[in-house]
Each structure stands twice: as C-alpha cells, then as structure tokens.
Enzyme design. Structure first.
Site, PDB file in Angstrom:
ATOM      1  N   ASP A   1       0.736  -1.160  -0.157  1.00 45.80           N
ATOM      2  CA  ASP A   1      -0.047  -0.197  -0.194  1.00 45.80           C
ATOM      3  C   ASP A   1       1.141   1.620   0.540  1.00 45.80           C
ATOM      4  OD1 ASP A   1      -2.040  -1.915  -0.116  1.00 45.80           O
ATOM      5  OD2 ASP A   1      -3.040  -0.707   2.212  1.00 45.80           O
ATOM      6  N   GLY A   2       2.064   1.533   1.203  1.00 44.07           N
ATOM      7  CA  GLY A   2       2.423   2.303   0.401  1.00 44.07           C
ATOM      8  C   GLY A   2       3.270   2.452  -0.737  1.00 44.07           C
ATOM      9  N   ASN A  23      -4.524   8.645   2.200  1.00 47.36           N
ATOM     10  CA  ASN A  23      -4.673   7.805   3.152  1.00 47.36           C
ATOM     11  C   ASN A  23      -5.216   8.957   4.067  1.00 47.36           C
ATOM     12  OD1 ASN A  23      -4.417   5.293   4.030  1.00 47.36           O
ATOM     13  ND2 ASN A  23      -1.979   5.521   4.670  1.00 47.36           N
ATOM     14  N   GLU A  24      -4.473  10.346   4.909  1.00 51.78           N
ATOM     15  CA  GLU A  24      -4.435  10.422   6.041  1.00 51.78           C
ATOM     16  C   GLU A  24      -3.693  12.044   5.810  1.00 51.78           C
ATOM     17  OE1 GLU A  24      -1.542   8.752   9.040  1.00 51.78           O
ATOM     18  OE2 GLU A  24      -3.272   7.571   8.684  1.00 51.78           O
TER      19      GLU A  24
END
Length: 175
Positions: free
Chosen positions: A34-35, A106-107
C-alpha cells in the site's frame, strides 16, 4: 521485488502488444504494498487521467487487487479489469497569510514543525468547528483509518463510507 518477476511481466506486456514507457503512461503497473501504491500516486501529483494497477508483493496490500503469481493471465485480463475511482482529499492550510494545498489518499498529519504545542482553528468549509491545542491532528480517509489514525485511538471506517475523520493527537484544550 524479484527482478525476474518484473522482467516476466515486461515480457508478457510486450508480447500482448503493449508499449512500455516511462513518458506519460496511460497505465502504471507497480509492484509493492500500500505504501508503494500511495507513493506512485503522490509522485504523479495525484493525476486522475493515469490508471494505476497495483500488484501486491509488499507486506500490506489492501489497495492492490492482484498478486504476482501469473503474469500471462494478468496481462491477458487488463482490458477486463473493473475501474475503481479513488477519491483524493484536498487540504488547504493557511499560515501567516500563505495558503498551501496538499492532497492525500490515506491521511494528513498536521504537527508543529518547531516541536512546540500545536494550535489551530479548525473549519469545515467556512464553518468554525473548534480551536485545537495539542500535539497535532490526523485527518484520515476511510483508506487511512487503519494507519496512524487507529494508533491514536481513532476509529476504523469502512472503505466505501464517504467521510473524513479528525483524530486529535494528545489534545490539551479544545474549545
């Protein structure tokens, strides 16, 4: 990622008639977790014209639908894959009369860069929500709710929910 695996995918793409290029691609196929997937999108300035396919060979692969087992089958099925449109979050920060814009899948983590108490007036649109004082704030999308947000006692959100979660990091005073 094993170089031999990438070469195998490259060979299958060429054999199927695809042009492999680094210049203005229509489709980006990446190997990782995911990263890595989030980094590709960030590196391409959150370009919404390019299509991305993630092949999971990292430790976390919630965003990738494919694994690395069968390159030929993967390439043959590219025209049949169903598109999923990711929504990016746009954050506008005003500090000292200067406006900066950021995007995220994501954030966002907002902290004081000088290792001092973080103070912020939080607005949603043009509506004042609160004055926050503490270490910082996390603004998490449903995709990012299981990242830093959960370790800061934020809630997990189901991926299809249209929401942003604000989680305080060590709040001192909110008013």
């Amino acid at each position: 990622v094993c170089i031999r695996t990438i070469r195998n995918y490259h060979k299958e793409l060429i054999a199927a008639g695809y042009t492999v290029t680094d210049e203005n691609p229509e489709l980006v196929i990446g190997f990782g977790g995911d990263g890595t997937f989030i980094k590709w999108i960030s590196d391409n300035n959150y370009d919404t014209e390019t299509k991305y396919i993630g092949i999971n060979c990292g430790t976390l692969g919630f965003m990738q639908s494919f694994d690395i087992t069968n390159a030929k089958m993967f390439v043959e099925n590219i025209p049949n894959y169903i598109e999923e449109h990711l929504r990016y979050v746009k954050l506008t920060v005003n500090t000292g009369g200067k406006e900066r814009v950021f995007y995220a899948v994501n954030e966002f983590n907002i902290l004081n860069a000088e290792d001092k108490t973080f103070r912020a007036n939080v607005n949603i649109g043009y509506e004042f929500l609160e004055t926050f004082v503490g270490t910082g704030l996390i603004f998490a999308t449903p995709t990012g709710s299981t990242a830093r947000n959960i370790s800061s006692v934020g809630s997990i959100m189901f991926p299809s929910i249209e929401a942003i979660q604000m989680t305080p990091i060590e709040a001192i005073v909110n008013s």
